[in-house]
Design a protein around this motif. Sequence first.
Motif, PDB file in Angstrom:
ATOM      1  N   GLY A 193       0.824  -1.200   0.000  1.00  0.00           N
ATOM      2  CA  GLY A 193       0.000   0.000   0.000  1.00  0.00           C
ATOM      3  C   GLY A 193       0.853   1.242   0.000  1.00  0.00           C
ATOM      4  O   GLY A 193       2.046   1.178  -0.281  1.00  0.00           O
ATOM      5  N   GLN A 194       0.207   2.385   0.285  1.00  0.00           N
ATOM      6  CA  GLN A 194       0.927   3.654   0.318  1.00  0.00           C
ATOM      7  C   GLN A 194       1.238   4.033   1.758  1.00  0.00           C
ATOM      8  O   GLN A 194       0.462   3.760   2.669  1.00  0.00           O
ATOM      9  N   ARG A 195       2.364   4.687   1.915  1.00  0.00           N
ATOM     10  CA  ARG A 195       2.893   5.055   3.219  1.00  0.00           C
ATOM     11  C   ARG A 195       1.856   5.798   4.082  1.00  0.00           C
ATOM     12  O   ARG A 195       1.118   6.623   3.566  1.00  0.00           O
ATOM     13  N   ILE A 196       1.822   5.486   5.363  1.00  0.00           N
ATOM     14  CA  ILE A 196       0.903   6.185   6.256  1.00  0.00           C
ATOM     15  C   ILE A 196       1.366   7.624   6.440  1.00  0.00           C
ATOM     16  O   ILE A 196       2.489   7.978   6.121  1.00  0.00           O
ATOM     17  N   GLU A 197       0.472   8.449   6.966  1.00  0.00           N
ATOM     18  CA  GLU A 197       0.801   9.843   7.217  1.00  0.00           C
ATOM     19  C   GLU A 197       0.801  10.095   8.722  1.00  0.00           C
ATOM     20  O   GLU A 197       0.384   9.256   9.512  1.00  0.00           O
ATOM     21  N   LEU A 198       1.241  11.294   9.084  1.00  0.00           N
ATOM     22  CA  LEU A 198       1.358  11.664  10.489  1.00  0.00           C
ATOM     23  C   LEU A 198       0.071  11.433  11.279  1.00  0.00           C
ATOM     24  O   LEU A 198       0.092  10.987  12.422  1.00  0.00           O
ATOM     25  N   LEU A 199      -1.070  11.755  10.659  1.00  0.00           N
ATOM     26  CA  LEU A 199      -2.314  11.641  11.420  1.00  0.00           C
ATOM     27  C   LEU A 199      -2.639  10.196  11.782  1.00  0.00           C
ATOM     28  O   LEU A 199      -3.372   9.943  12.727  1.00  0.00           O
ATOM     29  N   VAL A 200      -2.111   9.249  11.023  1.00  0.00           N
ATOM     30  CA  VAL A 200      -2.302   7.841  11.369  1.00  0.00           C
ATOM     31  C   VAL A 200      -1.425   7.490  12.567  1.00  0.00           C
ATOM     32  O   VAL A 200      -1.841   6.821  13.506  1.00  0.00           O
ATOM     33  N   GLN A 201      -0.188   8.004  12.524  1.00  0.00           N
ATOM     34  CA  GLN A 201       0.702   7.795  13.673  1.00  0.00           C
ATOM     35  C   GLN A 201       0.079   8.397  14.935  1.00  0.00           C
ATOM     36  O   GLN A 201       0.102   7.787  16.003  1.00  0.00           O
ATOM     37  N   ILE A 202      -0.477   9.603  14.805  1.00  0.00           N
ATOM     38  CA  ILE A 202      -1.046  10.268  15.975  1.00  0.00           C
ATOM     39  C   ILE A 202      -2.342   9.580  16.413  1.00  0.00           C
ATOM     40  O   ILE A 202      -2.512   9.227  17.578  1.00  0.00           O
ATOM     41  N   GLY A 203      -3.246   9.380  15.459  1.00  0.00           N
ATOM     42  CA  GLY A 203      -4.584   8.887  15.807  1.00  0.00           C
ATOM     43  C   GLY A 203      -4.574   7.460  16.320  1.00  0.00           C
ATOM     44  O   GLY A 203      -5.028   7.190  17.429  1.00  0.00           O
ATOM     45  N   TRP A 204      -4.059   6.549  15.505  1.00  0.00           N
ATOM     46  CA  TRP A 204      -4.078   5.147  15.939  1.00  0.00           C
ATOM     47  C   TRP A 204      -2.882   4.810  16.807  1.00  0.00           C
ATOM     48  O   TRP A 204      -2.986   4.049  17.763  1.00  0.00           O
ATOM     49  N   GLY A 205      -1.711   5.417  16.485  1.00  0.00           N
ATOM     50  CA  GLY A 205      -0.512   5.104  17.263  1.00  0.00           C
ATOM     51  C   GLY A 205      -0.522   5.771  18.626  1.00  0.00           C
ATOM     52  O   GLY A 205      -0.447   5.109  19.657  1.00  0.00           O
ATOM     53  N   GLY A 206      -0.632   7.102  18.625  1.00  0.00           N
ATOM     54  CA  GLY A 206      -0.573   7.841  19.879  1.00  0.00           C
ATOM     55  C   GLY A 206      -1.862   7.756  20.680  1.00  0.00           C
ATOM     56  O   GLY A 206      -1.883   7.249  21.800  1.00  0.00           O
ATOM     57  N   MET A 207      -2.937   8.236  20.100  1.00  0.00           N
ATOM     58  CA  MET A 207      -4.213   8.318  20.837  1.00  0.00           C
ATOM     59  C   MET A 207      -4.666   6.944  21.337  1.00  0.00           C
ATOM     60  O   MET A 207      -5.139   6.803  22.454  1.00  0.00           O
ATOM     61  N   CYS A 208      -4.588   5.929  20.468  1.00  0.00           N
ATOM     62  CA  CYS A 208      -5.086   4.602  20.845  1.00  0.00           C
ATOM     63  C   CYS A 208      -3.967   3.683  21.343  1.00  0.00           C
ATOM     64  O   CYS A 208      -4.242   2.547  21.736  1.00  0.00           O
ATOM     65  N   ASP A 209      -2.721   4.169  21.291  1.00  0.00           N
ATOM     66  CA  ASP A 209      -1.595   3.409  21.820  1.00  0.00           C
ATOM     67  C   ASP A 209      -1.371   2.083  21.076  1.00  0.00           C
ATOM     68  O   ASP A 209      -1.001   1.084  21.691  1.00  0.00           O
ATOM     69  N   ILE A 210      -1.623   2.061  19.780  1.00  0.00           N
ATOM     70  CA  ILE A 210      -1.335   0.853  19.007  1.00  0.00           C
ATOM     71  C   ILE A 210       0.071   1.023  18.424  1.00  0.00           C
ATOM     72  O   ILE A 210       0.250   1.591  17.349  1.00  0.00           O
ATOM     73  N   SER A 253      -9.350   2.147   6.352  1.00  0.00           N
ATOM     74  CA  SER A 253     -10.168   3.371   6.424  1.00  0.00           C
ATOM     75  C   SER A 253     -10.383   3.934   5.036  1.00  0.00           C
ATOM     76  O   SER A 253     -11.490   4.351   4.685  1.00  0.00           O
ATOM     77  N   ASN A 254      -9.315   3.971   4.240  1.00  0.00           N
ATOM     78  CA  ASN A 254      -9.421   4.518   2.889  1.00  0.00           C
ATOM     79  C   ASN A 254     -10.383   3.696   2.041  1.00  0.00           C
ATOM     80  O   ASN A 254     -11.159   4.236   1.262  1.00  0.00           O
ATOM     81  N   ASP A 255     -10.333   2.395   2.215  1.00  0.00           N
ATOM     82  CA  ASP A 255     -11.171   1.530   1.397  1.00  0.00           C
ATOM     83  C   ASP A 255     -12.646   1.645   1.788  1.00  0.00           C
ATOM     84  O   ASP A 255     -13.531   1.515   0.952  1.00  0.00           O
ATOM     85  N   PHE A 256     -12.894   1.907   3.065  1.00  0.00           N
ATOM     86  CA  PHE A 256     -14.273   2.104   3.535  1.00  0.00           C
ATOM     87  C   PHE A 256     -14.740   3.548   3.346  1.00  0.00           C
ATOM     88  O   PHE A 256     -15.917   3.849   3.497  1.00  0.00           O
ATOM     89  N   GLY A 257     -13.786   4.463   3.086  1.00  0.00           N
ATOM     90  CA  GLY A 257     -14.138   5.881   3.001  1.00  0.00           C
ATOM     91  C   GLY A 257     -14.470   6.481   4.353  1.00  0.00           C
ATOM     92  O   GLY A 257     -15.398   7.282   4.488  1.00  0.00           O
ATOM     93  N   VAL A 258     -13.683   6.075   5.359  1.00  0.00           N
ATOM     94  CA  VAL A 258     -13.890   6.584   6.716  1.00  0.00           C
ATOM     95  C   VAL A 258     -12.777   7.576   7.041  1.00  0.00           C
ATOM     96  O   VAL A 258     -11.616   7.324   6.738  1.00  0.00           O
ATOM     97  N   ASP A 259     -13.120   8.702   7.639  1.00  0.00           N
ATOM     98  CA  ASP A 259     -12.112   9.677   8.041  1.00  0.00           C
ATOM     99  C   ASP A 259     -11.323   9.124   9.217  1.00  0.00           C
ATOM    100  O   ASP A 259     -11.889   8.810  10.268  1.00  0.00           O
ATOM    101  N   ILE A 260     -10.004   9.018   9.055  1.00  0.00           N
ATOM    102  CA  ILE A 260      -9.191   8.419  10.119  1.00  0.00           C
ATOM    103  C   ILE A 260      -9.210   9.232  11.400  1.00  0.00           C
ATOM    104  O   ILE A 260      -9.079   8.680  12.475  1.00  0.00           O
ATOM    105  N   MET A 261      -9.371  10.542  11.294  1.00  0.00           N
ATOM    106  CA  MET A 261      -9.360  11.355  12.512  1.00  0.00           C
ATOM    107  C   MET A 261     -10.594  11.058  13.366  1.00  0.00           C
ATOM    108  O   MET A 261     -10.511  10.838  14.561  1.00  0.00           O
ATOM    109  N   GLU A 262     -11.776  11.069  12.726  1.00  0.00           N
ATOM    110  CA  GLU A 262     -13.008  10.800  13.478  1.00  0.00           C
ATOM    111  C   GLU A 262     -12.954   9.395  14.074  1.00  0.00           C
ATOM    112  O   GLU A 262     -13.331   9.166  15.219  1.00  0.00           O
ATOM    113  N   ALA A 263     -12.478   8.428  13.275  1.00  0.00           N
ATOM    114  CA  ALA A 263     -12.470   7.045  13.743  1.00  0.00           C
ATOM    115  C   ALA A 263     -11.468   6.836  14.868  1.00  0.00           C
ATOM    116  O   ALA A 263     -11.786   6.212  15.891  1.00  0.00           O
ATOM    117  N   SER A 264     -10.252   7.370  14.706  1.00  0.00           N
ATOM    118  CA  SER A 264      -9.228   7.084  15.711  1.00  0.00           C
ATOM    119  C   SER A 264      -9.483   7.867  17.004  1.00  0.00           C
ATOM    120  O   SER A 264      -9.296   7.338  18.094  1.00  0.00           O
TER     121      SER A 264
END
Lengths: 153, 660
Positions: free
Chosen positions: B326-343, B356-367
């Motif tokens: 796939g394509q490289r993740i961006e900072l908001l993925v690191q922050i949202g799922w990595g930092g906020m959710c501690d994954i 998220s991209n395939d479902f068309g879900v905003d990663i910020m709202e979801a994470s």
Amino acid sequence: MTTSKLLTADPKFCDGCRMCELVCSLHKTGWVNPYLARIRVTRSAAGAPRPVICWSCPDARCQTACKVPGAIYADQTTGALVIDDATCTRCLDCVTACPFKAMWVAPSGEVLKCDLCGGDPPCVQHCPRRPANSLPSLPYPKQASLKYVERRK
Amino acid sequence: MSEQTYGRGQILRIDLTSQSIAKEKIPGDVAKRFVGGQGINSWLLWEHFLGIDPRIDPTSPNNVVIGGMGPLGATGYGAGSKMRWTFKSPLTKFFGDSSSGGAFGTNLRWAGYDHIVITGRAPRPVYLWINDDKVEIRDGRRLWGKKVEEADQAIKEETGFADAETACIGVAGENLVTSASLQVCRHRSAGRTGAGCVFGSKNLKAVAARGTKGIPIYDPPGFLKSIERIRDVLNKDEAWRDMWKVTGTMGVFGYYSRFGLLPFRNNQFSSMPQEKAALLRFRWFAENLAVGPLACGPGCISGCSGTYKIKGDESPLASKFAGETGQRIELLVQIGWGGMCDIADMPALAHLFKMSNDFGVDIMEASFGCSFLMELWQRKIIGETDISRWLGEPVSFEWGSYEAAAKVIESIAMQHNALGRIFKDGLYEAATRIGEIKGVNVMQYALYGKGGMPGVTDARTNPSWAIAMAVSSRGADHLKGAFATLERFNRPDISLKHYGRPEAAEFGTPTLKGMDCARSENRCSFVNCLGVCQFLPTTDTILYPASLLAEALSASCGGVLAGEDIEVAGERTVNLEKAFNSRLGLRREDDRLSERWLNEPQVDRPANQLLGSYFERVKDEYYEAHGWDKATSLPTRGKLEELGLHSVAEVLTRDGAIAR
């Protein structure tokens, strides 16, 4: 052949930005249009960028396929095979003969082929993945997608 | 300032109710006043809602969705090609817009259209097919229900053009999830404020474009010189050369964690334990997953994205995703799922991003939604019974639970369980609903800014971003005013240039931060009018003076343009978006931040002043810097007239939404 140069491209380092296409068409036609470019970037089935360039083949199939005398001839300065649009009958034999699919047809019908731009091709100047432009910042210091190098004699 | 109309595309208007398609020229005075991209988009939105009551439900056929790319996009200028989507947001119910990279917008311009305006509602699912001059509304029933990658592939096959590029919604948009994203070229998300929901409400699955006509350039040799000039400037920019170009947005993650900007565990903390952060940094990605570099769209010499492949043995969770590319993740993925959710597992993050991209879900709202649930779980406000009831199966919401994250994304998109329905209208509404269900107030654990939208980094560490997340025209986000990075990246030189003193760059203090946010909004706005990526030319006003960009615009579109001319266009756009929100009744009290940010001290940054103790003063300074009324936040007649927005002032006067 003289001391002329040719293009090379390494798909491994290409990031698919298509600057080569855009500056090629701009330089050649004054329009920004990838469909007028003499160099293209396609995608592999997996989505990886694949630069498609004219490799300046020795005994080039485009030239051997051409039945019209003088329609494809070697440029004196660069050694590049170029198309004389006035002579060309647009039979497209050369386009189908190119083993690299590096010849195209413009919407006007004109056959598009790289002519090395008199020895200073803008596609190479503007490739952001060539060393002069990217060193020392890149993780792969030897990388260069598009280069203009000495021909092997 | 002369008109910059040479080589400019048309405005394509499509009404899905009447199935009418019309093309018109961009009026010269509009191009002159708003340049393009974000500016003209916002003007078209403003005009649309002159005839239609702006208070309508954003999912009604009367809403409009406008896509547009500015005149330097798609040209090979080298600073990227970004397009902008503008609409009334179904998530916040006020001004909404979102930008995306990818090659859809460039194809739109190469087909001869700078803007596309979509209104109405199709009786059944459709997609638009733009192939140069030929524009069709096509049956989209076969695509409905498909994930983004599948739909994109199906459109390429159906049109017969592998080089057709799409802007497509996922299942979330079809299900009218108000925060649903619009996915451009599959992976480049117009993620914030719910463009996907507006598409869904119009029964519009996708817009596909292929452009072979190209763009004529007014002065080709001059434009080639401009390309060289910005390239040379970029090469002189150490931050670009040594970091952004190499790492993309991922590169700042480590810095954020070190300096207390990284929200960890739903922002109960402002940094992450070092050994965990190390697993989420760019270095880890480069050493374990990276395949090659990738430019997100044509005409960008940064190429700050990349590709990855998961072998399966890189991390504890990697085996689940063995073989995935796939394509490289961006900072908001690191922050949202990595930092906020501690994954703290990069392959899992890569997969969640792709999912998220395939479902068309905003990663910020979801994470941010997921981390909110995780904190409620930690505090035992919700437990196994609640989750089992909401999901139909037991799933642990312990910190770091990958299963929880995947369930949240799927539920939001599919809307097939109670959890999905709780989060259908965004984080703020979800917090309200959970509070009602549990009979306790849980708002103090929801992290949001204006419009109830999730913020980005810990607002408490960095007042210039705190103010931006409270005032931005499209709700909390970091891409409008928050490009006020003088504080974040320590640039007293730029502060001195604009304000005659260095304090805007002073970390963690209120001084000049409101002022700098206002200036930064104007700056971001004009860069976004141009159609280039706002990433770099926005932040460093010394290296990238407005004149550098103005000169390129003159070479491409003709006319003679000064830097100040496009700067004013940016300010005009900011004021227009402000006016739009003012008509809808937004006032000073709507410029707000969540309780935790304002009034909860930072446990790992105890020396920081409490944001709430000085925040209103920063807001005062912000409104004053814009020339707006600080008591109400409303725009003033004087300011609007100074910018030539007389007709806007008239409308606001009629609606009682202007300050004297």
